[in-house]
Write a protein that holds these residues in place. Sequence first.
Motif, short mmCIF file in Angstrom:
data_model
loop_
_atom_site.label_atom_id
_atom_site.label_comp_id
_atom_site.label_asym_id
_atom_site.label_seq_id
_atom_site.Cartn_x
_atom_site.Cartn_y
_atom_site.Cartn_z
N UNK A 5 0.57 -1.35 0.04
CA UNK A 5 -0.04 -0.59 -0.05
C UNK A 5 0.61 0.98 -0.05
N UNK A 6 0.12 2.19 -0.75
CA UNK A 6 1.24 3.42 -0.01
C UNK A 6 0.79 4.23 0.78
N UNK A 7 -0.37 4.18 1.50
CA UNK A 7 -0.82 4.83 3.02
C UNK A 7 -0.37 3.74 3.51
N UNK A 8 0.25 4.07 4.40
CA UNK A 8 0.85 2.98 5.31
C UNK A 8 0.08 3.77 7.39
N UNK A 21 -2.07 -2.59 9.48
CA UNK A 21 -0.70 -3.27 8.95
C UNK A 21 0.26 -3.60 8.57
N UNK A 22 0.48 -3.13 7.81
CA UNK A 22 2.24 -3.40 6.57
C UNK A 22 3.49 -3.00 7.12
N UNK A 23 4.06 -4.05 8.30
CA UNK A 23 5.07 -3.81 8.92
C UNK A 23 6.31 -4.37 7.60
N UNK A 24 6.14 -5.48 6.41
CA UNK A 24 6.48 -5.52 5.54
C UNK A 24 6.11 -4.36 4.32
N UNK A 25 7.62 -4.66 3.61
CA UNK A 25 7.53 -3.95 2.28
C UNK A 25 6.33 -4.26 1.61
N UNK A 26 5.59 -5.70 1.57
CA UNK A 26 4.51 -6.43 1.12
C UNK A 26 4.27 -7.70 1.59
N UNK A 85 -6.42 3.49 -5.85
CA UNK A 85 -5.38 2.51 -5.10
C UNK A 85 -5.84 3.41 -3.69
N UNK A 86 -5.38 4.71 -3.92
CA UNK A 86 -5.09 5.81 -2.81
C UNK A 86 -6.94 6.20 -2.59
N UNK A 87 -7.81 6.32 -3.71
CA UNK A 87 -8.99 6.30 -3.27
C UNK A 87 -9.62 5.56 -2.51
N UNK A 88 -9.40 4.30 -2.79
CA UNK A 88 -10.20 3.07 -2.01
C UNK A 88 -9.17 2.61 -0.43
N UNK A 89 -8.11 3.15 -0.50
CA UNK A 89 -7.92 3.42 0.65
C UNK A 89 -8.38 4.78 1.95
N UNK A 116 -2.86 -4.34 -6.97
CA UNK A 116 -2.50 -3.63 -7.75
C UNK A 116 -1.34 -3.06 -8.28
N UNK A 117 -1.55 -2.26 -6.58
CA UNK A 117 -0.39 -1.83 -6.09
C UNK A 117 0.99 -2.11 -5.97
N UNK A 118 0.63 -3.89 -5.31
CA UNK A 118 2.08 -4.38 -5.62
C UNK A 118 2.45 -4.78 -6.38
N UNK A 119 1.46 -5.40 -7.82
CA UNK A 119 1.89 -5.70 -9.30
C UNK A 119 2.87 -3.87 -9.82
N UNK A 120 2.27 -2.70 -10.20
CA UNK A 120 3.44 -1.58 -10.17
C UNK A 120 4.21 -1.49 -9.70
N UNK A 121 4.11 -1.73 -8.35
CA UNK A 121 5.74 -1.42 -7.45
C UNK A 121 6.60 -2.76 -7.47
N UNK A 122 5.93 -3.76 -8.05
CA UNK A 122 7.56 -5.33 -8.29
C UNK A 122 7.12 -5.51 -9.29
N UNK A 123 5.43 -5.80 -9.67
CA UNK A 123 5.75 -6.57 -10.82
C UNK A 123 5.49 -6.37 -12.00
#
Length: 267
Positions: A5-8, A21-26, A85-89, A116-123
């Motif tokens: 997620x962008x917003x943590x 909560x997302x203590x790890x990047x993914x 993704x931001x709107x959903x958050x 989908x945020x993960x796909x943009x960031x990592x794949x």
Amino acid sequence: MNQCSILVLHPRMALLRHLIPMPEPKKNIKVPTEVKAAIVSTLRSTRGDIRNDIKSAQQLGIQVGDTFLQACNAKGTSDALLAWHVATSILEVRYPHPTTSSSDHKSVATKLSCYCAYLVAYSPELLPDDDAWSSGMYKTTKKDASHVLGTAPTAMSMPEMEYRQLVELLLGATSKHNVLKDGAKLGEQLVELMEGEEEAWKALAGFWSEAVLCVAPSDNLEGHAEAIARGGELITLLWALLAHLGVDRRPEATTTTTTTMDASGIV
């Protein structure tokens, strides 16, 4: 399906305490049953007429008024996905405790949004846009979001106040990309224009179910082969399913619908 997620949650504030909560990047989770059902239902309803994500957003916007479309001025697929993704958050902040009738819709929307945020960031190679551009945009937007949230005042106690504070913070963000501002506008309109929490989550679940399908067709065989070697990706499974049904490329690369499939052919 991986999630990020962008917003943590920032350690100095409880503004986003309702987000996962997302203590790890993914992190990796099992694909929920409701997510599988939503994707298959969307595939059946479209009968193979998979559109691109901007047109999906337009279809959603028709339900709440023309002004809804003016909030997202994405240049490509990746920044559109991140804005939604931001709107959903933002909707998660406004409605932290889903009703029984909206819980499945919320699960579909939030899980696919973070995927989908993960796909943009990592794949990003599995998405339509340039890999380097998508990855760089994510990193820049993530950094800008962390900076904005780090300057937030004391957290509010009510979801309505936290939601308004978050929207104002993101609308005032200075960023190279428009993802945060577009996402804030979309989130605000989801809250203000939809008729209650259930309708908002239902609309978002529909958007994300279609969005993940419309980014799945691809001719990047090597990219998907590498994803399979890493253990597999949800988008790769959808890519294989759509290819089996005759949808073997993204709609912007074709002039006509690739196939019209029989809904009974989806198991």
